[in-house]
Design a protein around this motif. Structure first.
Motif, PDB file in Angstrom:
ATOM      1  N   PHE A   1       1.132  -1.025   0.293  1.00  0.00           N
ATOM      2  CA  PHE A   1       0.529   0.203  -0.279  1.00  0.00           C
ATOM      3  C   PHE A   1       0.955   1.466   0.322  1.00  0.00           C
ATOM      4  O   PHE A   1       2.191   1.379   0.413  1.00  0.00           O
ATOM      5  CB  PHE A   1      -1.375   0.688   1.382  1.00  0.00           C
ATOM      6  CG  PHE A   1      -1.778  -1.368   1.194  1.00  0.00           C
ATOM      7  CD1 PHE A   1      -3.310  -0.761   0.998  1.00  0.00           C
ATOM      8  CD2 PHE A   1      -1.598  -1.973   1.704  1.00  0.00           C
ATOM      9  CE1 PHE A   1      -4.151  -2.026   1.044  1.00  0.00           C
ATOM     10  CE2 PHE A   1      -2.926  -3.240   1.847  1.00  0.00           C
ATOM     11  CZ  PHE A   1      -3.922  -2.840   1.411  1.00  0.00           C
ATOM     12  N   ARG A   2       0.153   2.472  -1.040  1.00  0.00           N
ATOM     13  CA  ARG A   2       1.042   3.438  -0.311  1.00  0.00           C
ATOM     14  C   ARG A   2       0.083   4.473   0.666  1.00  0.00           C
ATOM     15  O   ARG A   2      -0.947   4.422   0.863  1.00  0.00           O
ATOM     16  CB  ARG A   2       0.732   4.109  -1.521  1.00  0.00           C
ATOM     17  CG  ARG A   2       1.495   3.977  -2.617  1.00  0.00           C
ATOM     18  CD  ARG A   2       3.166   3.748  -2.322  1.00  0.00           C
ATOM     19  NE  ARG A   2       3.741   5.628  -2.239  1.00  0.00           N
ATOM     20  CZ  ARG A   2       4.194   6.632  -2.694  1.00  0.00           C
ATOM     21  NH1 ARG A   2       3.382   5.897  -4.089  1.00  0.00           N
ATOM     22  NH2 ARG A   2       4.524   7.840  -1.926  1.00  0.00           N
ATOM     23  N   ALA A   3       1.055   5.258   1.537  1.00  0.00           N
ATOM     24  CA  ALA A   3       0.661   6.246   2.857  1.00  0.00           C
ATOM     25  C   ALA A   3      -1.002   7.081   2.072  1.00  0.00           C
ATOM     26  O   ALA A   3      -1.701   7.567   2.187  1.00  0.00           O
ATOM     27  CB  ALA A   3       1.462   6.904   2.808  1.00  0.00           C
ATOM     28  N   ASN A   4      -1.041   7.589   0.304  1.00  0.00           N
ATOM     29  CA  ASN A   4      -1.611   8.360   0.114  1.00  0.00           C
ATOM     30  C   ASN A   4      -2.509   7.571  -0.468  1.00  0.00           C
ATOM     31  O   ASN A   4      -2.153   7.728  -1.866  1.00  0.00           O
ATOM     32  CB  ASN A   4      -1.253   9.454  -0.531  1.00  0.00           C
ATOM     33  CG  ASN A   4      -0.434   9.537  -1.670  1.00  0.00           C
ATOM     34  OD1 ASN A   4       0.370   8.243  -1.435  1.00  0.00           O
ATOM     35  ND2 ASN A   4       0.145  10.630  -2.058  1.00  0.00           N
ATOM     36  N   ILE A   5      -2.679   6.072  -0.752  1.00  0.00           N
ATOM     37  CA  ILE A   5      -3.562   5.541  -1.758  1.00  0.00           C
ATOM     38  C   ILE A   5      -4.439   5.934  -2.009  1.00  0.00           C
ATOM     39  O   ILE A   5      -5.558   6.670  -1.263  1.00  0.00           O
ATOM     40  CB  ILE A   5      -3.645   4.237  -1.877  1.00  0.00           C
ATOM     41  CG1 ILE A   5      -3.868   3.448  -2.229  1.00  0.00           C
ATOM     42  CG2 ILE A   5      -4.201   3.909   0.768  1.00  0.00           C
ATOM     43  CD1 ILE A   5      -3.662   2.024  -1.890  1.00  0.00           C
ATOM     44  N   ASP A   6      -5.241   5.987  -3.297  1.00  0.00           N
ATOM     45  CA  ASP A   6      -6.616   6.817  -3.246  1.00  0.00           C
ATOM     46  C   ASP A   6      -7.226   5.267  -3.323  1.00  0.00           C
ATOM     47  O   ASP A   6      -7.388   3.785  -3.437  1.00  0.00           O
ATOM     48  CB  ASP A   6      -6.282   6.271  -4.760  1.00  0.00           C
ATOM     49  CG  ASP A   6      -7.991   6.757  -5.480  1.00  0.00           C
ATOM     50  OD1 ASP A   6      -8.749   7.711  -4.972  1.00  0.00           O
ATOM     51  OD2 ASP A   6      -8.461   6.961  -6.444  1.00  0.00           O
ATOM     52  N   GLU A   7      -8.702   5.921  -2.821  1.00  0.00           N
ATOM     53  CA  GLU A   7      -9.729   4.552  -2.263  1.00  0.00           C
ATOM     54  C   GLU A   7      -9.926   3.488  -3.779  1.00  0.00           C
ATOM     55  O   GLU A   7      -9.849   2.102  -2.842  1.00  0.00           O
ATOM     56  CB  GLU A   7     -11.163   5.393  -1.910  1.00  0.00           C
ATOM     57  CG  GLU A   7     -12.840   4.280  -1.637  1.00  0.00           C
ATOM     58  CD  GLU A   7     -11.971   3.564  -0.286  1.00  0.00           C
ATOM     59  OE1 GLU A   7     -12.670   2.391  -0.237  1.00  0.00           O
ATOM     60  OE2 GLU A   7     -11.641   4.518   0.672  1.00  0.00           O
TER      61      GLU A   7
ATOM     62  N   HIS B   1       4.768  11.123   8.290  1.00  0.00           N
ATOM     63  CA  HIS B   1       3.219  11.263   8.103  1.00  0.00           C
ATOM     64  C   HIS B   1       2.762   9.291   8.200  1.00  0.00           C
ATOM     65  O   HIS B   1       2.692   8.886   7.773  1.00  0.00           O
ATOM     66  CB  HIS B   1       2.778  11.812   7.267  1.00  0.00           C
ATOM     67  CG  HIS B   1       2.978  12.850   7.567  1.00  0.00           C
ATOM     68  ND1 HIS B   1       2.318  14.430   8.143  1.00  0.00           N
ATOM     69  CD2 HIS B   1       3.588  13.388   6.704  1.00  0.00           C
ATOM     70  CE1 HIS B   1       2.476  15.242   8.238  1.00  0.00           C
ATOM     71  NE2 HIS B   1       3.437  14.773   6.993  1.00  0.00           N
ATOM     72  N   ALA B   2       3.989   8.630   9.804  1.00  0.00           N
ATOM     73  CA  ALA B   2       3.440   6.957   9.547  1.00  0.00           C
ATOM     74  C   ALA B   2       2.427   6.762  10.110  1.00  0.00           C
ATOM     75  O   ALA B   2       1.512   5.993   9.240  1.00  0.00           O
ATOM     76  CB  ALA B   2       4.717   6.631  10.417  1.00  0.00           C
TER      77      ALA B   2
END
Length: 197
Positions: free
Chosen positions: A116-122, A155-156
């Motif tokens: 996953f990425r920290a700013n993953i899209d829905e 921003h963990a």
């Protein structure tokens, strides 16, 4: 490729160590049979499993020869060693058959990884969520990881939220084997499928 002389030398070494040479691999035999048994007396068990008693090795071998079977040392550390009269070839065949059956029935659990990425899209999250569900239903463990690039590591807590959300949504299918933990630039959580009783 080995020359003929080297092959012959390896074969003789194997013969000295009481091992069988097969397809240029050394396979050690786990039981002493017939003339390989060096004890003076043995506790003898018959072909049907009856206790015959303590006999000299010559008498035990003679009895095995009369029955056209092998004398196999099944407990070499006992005092005196326990030997059984049996067809060794048939015994090995049955043993290999049982081992093969056990391997066939054994379920190998793989560890599948989903990033996953920290700013993953829905939409991306839902796709990866479906993959996690699929892996858990197949009986595999899932390693869910959130990668942080550049300053995202500051921003963990965003990665923690994603993994917490995932663990809540799949709670009925699995248990959290390892809670989310930051390792380097990744936060990792391991999910194990619940065993069905």
């Amino acid at each position: 490729m080995r020359c003929g002389f080297e092959r012959a030398r390896i074969f003789l070494l194997c013969k000295k160590k009481k091992t069988t040479f097969w397809r240029w691999h050394v396979i050690s035999r786990e039981h002493q049979i017939n003339d390989e048994i060096r004890a003076r007396e043995v506790r003898l068990v018959g072909a049907d499993g009856e206790q015959i008693g303590i006999k000299s090795i010559r008498d035990a071998l003679q009895l095995a020869i009369e029955l056209n079977l092998d004398l196999v040392n099944v407990a070499p550390t006992a005092k005196p060693p326990v030997c059984r009269i049996m067809d060794y070839g048939k015994f090995r065949y049955e043993q290999q058959k049982k081992e093969k059956e056990a391997r066939k029935n054994q379920k190998v659990v793989d560890l599948k990884e989903v990033w996953f990425r920290a700013n993953i899209d829905e939409n991306d999250y839902q796709t990866k969520y479906r993959n996690v569900i699929k892996f858990l239903n197949e009986g595999d463990k899932v390693k869910a990881s959130v990668r942080f690039r550049g300053r995202e590591i500051a921003h963990a807590s965003l990665g923690q939220k994603i993994l917490d959300r995932l663990s809540k949504e799949v709670a009925e299918l699995c248990s959290v084997e390892r809670a989310p933990k930051l390792e380097g630039r990744s936060m990792i959580m391991i999910l194990a499928p619940k065993t069905t009783s």
